[in-house]
Design a protein around this motif. Structure first.
Motif, PDB file in Angstrom:
ATOM      1  N   LEU A   1       0.833  -1.210   0.000  1.00 37.86           N
ATOM      2  CA  LEU A   1       0.000   0.000   0.000  1.00 37.86           C
ATOM      3  C   LEU A   1       0.869   1.261   0.000  1.00 37.86           C
ATOM      4  N   ALA A   2       1.877   1.293   0.871  1.00 34.62           N
ATOM      5  CA  ALA A   2       2.767   2.458   0.962  1.00 34.62           C
ATOM      6  C   ALA A   2       3.559   2.643  -0.330  1.00 34.62           C
ATOM      7  N   LEU A   3       3.982   1.553  -0.940  1.00 41.57           N
ATOM      8  CA  LEU A   3       4.717   1.629  -2.206  1.00 41.57           C
ATOM      9  C   LEU A   3       3.806   2.168  -3.309  1.00 41.57           C
ATOM     10  N   ASN A   4       2.595   1.642  -3.386  1.00 46.03           N
ATOM     11  CA  ASN A   4       1.637   2.105  -4.400  1.00 46.03           C
ATOM     12  C   ASN A   4       1.270   3.574  -4.222  1.00 46.03           C
ATOM     13  N   ASN A   5       1.269   4.056  -2.986  1.00 40.89           N
ATOM     14  CA  ASN A   5       0.910   5.444  -2.690  1.00 40.89           C
ATOM     15  C   ASN A   5       2.114   6.389  -2.701  1.00 40.89           C
ATOM     16  N   GLY A   6       3.286   5.871  -3.017  1.00 45.75           N
ATOM     17  CA  GLY A   6       4.485   6.710  -3.062  1.00 45.75           C
ATOM     18  C   GLY A   6       4.986   7.137  -1.692  1.00 45.75           C
ATOM     19  N   GLN A   7       4.601   6.411  -0.643  1.00 40.63           N
ATOM     20  CA  GLN A   7       5.004   6.748   0.721  1.00 40.63           C
ATOM     21  C   GLN A   7       6.317   6.089   1.131  1.00 40.63           C
ATOM     22  N   ILE A   8       6.787   5.144   0.321  1.00 44.72           N
ATOM     23  CA  ILE A   8       8.017   4.426   0.625  1.00 44.72           C
ATOM     24  C   ILE A   8       8.714   4.127  -0.703  1.00 44.72           C
ATOM     25  N   SER A   9      10.032   4.184  -0.685  1.00 49.88           N
ATOM     26  CA  SER A   9      10.796   3.938  -1.909  1.00 49.88           C
ATOM     27  C   SER A   9      11.086   2.452  -2.080  1.00 49.88           C
ATOM     28  N   ILE A  10      11.428   2.084  -3.295  1.00 47.06           N
ATOM     29  CA  ILE A  10      11.824   0.696  -3.579  1.00 47.06           C
ATOM     30  C   ILE A  10      13.021   0.307  -2.713  1.00 47.06           C
ATOM     31  N   SER A  11      13.979   1.217  -2.545  1.00 45.22           N
ATOM     32  CA  SER A  11      15.165   0.886  -1.738  1.00 45.22           C
ATOM     33  C   SER A  11      14.783   0.644  -0.277  1.00 45.22           C
ATOM     34  N   MET A  12      13.813   1.388   0.238  1.00 46.38           N
ATOM     35  CA  MET A  12      13.366   1.157   1.622  1.00 46.38           C
ATOM     36  C   MET A  12      12.602  -0.164   1.731  1.00 46.38           C
ATOM     37  N   VAL A  13      11.837  -0.517   0.712  1.00 42.09           N
ATOM     38  CA  VAL A  13      11.139  -1.810   0.706  1.00 42.09           C
ATOM     39  C   VAL A  13      12.160  -2.938   0.730  1.00 42.09           C
ATOM     40  N   LYS A  14      13.207  -2.825  -0.092  1.00 42.11           N
ATOM     41  CA  LYS A  14      14.259  -3.844  -0.101  1.00 42.11           C
ATOM     42  C   LYS A  14      14.929  -3.947   1.262  1.00 42.11           C
ATOM     43  N   LYS A  15      15.209  -2.795   1.857  1.00 45.58           N
ATOM     44  CA  LYS A  15      15.836  -2.771   3.180  1.00 45.58           C
ATOM     45  C   LYS A  15      14.933  -3.456   4.208  1.00 45.58           C
ATOM     46  N   ALA A  16      13.636  -3.139   4.173  1.00 42.16           N
ATOM     47  CA  ALA A  16      12.675  -3.727   5.120  1.00 42.16           C
ATOM     48  C   ALA A  16      12.601  -5.240   4.948  1.00 42.16           C
ATOM     49  N   LEU A  17      12.500  -5.702   3.712  1.00 36.06           N
ATOM     50  CA  LEU A  17      12.370  -7.143   3.472  1.00 36.06           C
ATOM     51  C   LEU A  17      13.651  -7.891   3.823  1.00 36.06           C
ATOM     52  N   ASN A  18      14.804  -7.307   3.545  1.00 32.39           N
ATOM     53  CA  ASN A  18      16.071  -7.947   3.930  1.00 32.39           C
ATOM     54  C   ASN A  18      16.188  -8.052   5.446  1.00 32.39           C
ATOM     55  N   ARG A  19      15.817  -6.994   6.157  1.00 28.42           N
ATOM     56  CA  ARG A  19      15.887  -7.021   7.621  1.00 28.42           C
ATOM     57  C   ARG A  19      14.873  -8.007   8.205  1.00 28.42           C
ATOM     58  N   LEU A  20      13.707  -8.063   7.610  1.00 33.67           N
ATOM     59  CA  LEU A  20      12.694  -9.041   8.031  1.00 33.67           C
ATOM     60  C   LEU A  20      13.234 -10.454   7.848  1.00 33.67           C
ATOM     61  N   ASP A  21      13.861 -10.725   6.709  1.00 23.82           N
ATOM     62  CA  ASP A  21      14.430 -12.035   6.427  1.00 23.82           C
ATOM     63  C   ASP A  21      15.507 -12.411   7.446  1.00 23.82           C
ATOM     64  N   VAL A  22      16.401 -11.476   7.745  1.00 22.24           N
ATOM     65  CA  VAL A  22      17.476 -11.737   8.719  1.00 22.24           C
ATOM     66  C   VAL A  22      16.889 -12.056  10.096  1.00 22.24           C
ATOM     67  N   LEU A  23      15.904 -11.263  10.519  1.00 19.81           N
ATOM     68  CA  LEU A  23      15.313 -11.477  11.836  1.00 19.81           C
ATOM     69  C   LEU A  23      14.553 -12.797  11.903  1.00 19.81           C
ATOM     70  N   LEU A  24      13.799 -13.124  10.862  1.00 18.44           N
ATOM     71  CA  LEU A  24      13.082 -14.407  10.854  1.00 18.44           C
ATOM     72  C   LEU A  24      14.051 -15.587  10.905  1.00 18.44           C
ATOM     73  N   LYS A  25      15.129 -15.520  10.156  1.00 17.69           N
ATOM     74  CA  LYS A  25      16.121 -16.600  10.183  1.00 17.69           C
ATOM     75  C   LYS A  25      16.718 -16.748  11.576  1.00 17.69           C
ATOM     76  N   LEU A  26      16.955 -15.619  12.250  1.00 17.11           N
ATOM     77  CA  LEU A  26      17.483 -15.654  13.613  1.00 17.11           C
ATOM     78  C   LEU A  26      16.478 -16.301  14.567  1.00 17.11           C
ATOM     79  N   ILE A  27      15.222 -15.924  14.448  1.00 18.35           N
ATOM     80  CA  ILE A  27      14.166 -16.483  15.298  1.00 18.35           C
ATOM     81  C   ILE A  27      14.040 -17.987  15.061  1.00 18.35           C
ATOM     82  N   TYR A  28      13.986 -18.399  13.790  1.00 11.90           N
ATOM     83  CA  TYR A  28      13.820 -19.825  13.471  1.00 11.90           C
ATOM     84  C   TYR A  28      15.038 -20.659  13.845  1.00 11.90           C
ATOM     85  N   ALA A  29      16.194 -20.024  13.994  1.00 12.40           N
ATOM     86  CA  ALA A  29      17.411 -20.735  14.407  1.00 12.40           C
ATOM     87  C   ALA A  29      17.589 -20.693  15.928  1.00 12.40           C
TER      88      ALA A  29
END
Length: 158
Positions: free
Chosen positions: A116-144
């Motif tokens: 929604l934020a990306l479609n509305n121009g409230q967040i940049s593609i680079s911030m989306v990538k940053k968010a998803l990479n950080r989410l991935d790192v944290l999930l891997k840490l939790i699952y490990a």
């Protein structure tokens, strides 16, 4: 260095507020631990503790009932910007969150808000990538089974 001011910046809804009532329990350039009361108290949520991992880009919070029992752990994906002139951090919530319930169940929430934020121009593609990479790192840490290494920063105070 004196304890900094903390601001919470949200993309949805768009706001930036000073966390004037949060108490900083511990501070270093890479980790900040706070104690707080709910800004908008809910039926169950009364208060909690948060640990900002500034370099890693996430915040781990222990949400508590009024009687100090654990409601759940809430993990925000964040971006931190230090403002030296005002000795403050602007902590931007990058929308994706993880909830860890007392029974260990892990739930990822608010991914749709990123779209929604990306479609509305409230967040940049680079911030989306940053968010998803950080989410991935944290999930891997939790699952490990690495979450105990993160929550220890809070548990020494709670």
């Amino acid at each position: 260095m004196n304890k900094p001011l903390l601001y919470r910046k949200r993309i949805i809804p768009h706001e930036c507020i000073l966390l004037k009532d949060d108490i900083i329990l511990s501070f270093s350039p890479s980790i900040i631990v706070t104690k707080w009361k709910a800004l908008h108290p809910k039926k169950d949520l009364h208060h909690g503790f948060s640990c900002y991992f500034l370099e890693e880009g996430y915040k781990i919070s222990k949400f508590c009932y009024e009687d100090d029992r654990l409601l759940y752990w809430y993990c925000d994906i964040i971006d931190a910007e230090y403002q030296s002139a005002s000795n403050s951090y602007i902590i931007t919530d990058l929308l994706a969150d993880i909830i860890i319930y007392p029974d260990g169940f892990v739930k990822v929430v608010d991914i749709g808000e990123i779209v929604l934020a990306l479609n509305n121009g409230q967040i940049s593609i680079s911030m989306v990538k940053k968010a998803l990479n950080r989410l991935d790192v944290l999930l891997k840490l939790i699952y490990a089974d690495g979450f105990s290494d993160l929550k220890k920063y809070i548990e020494q105070y709670s």
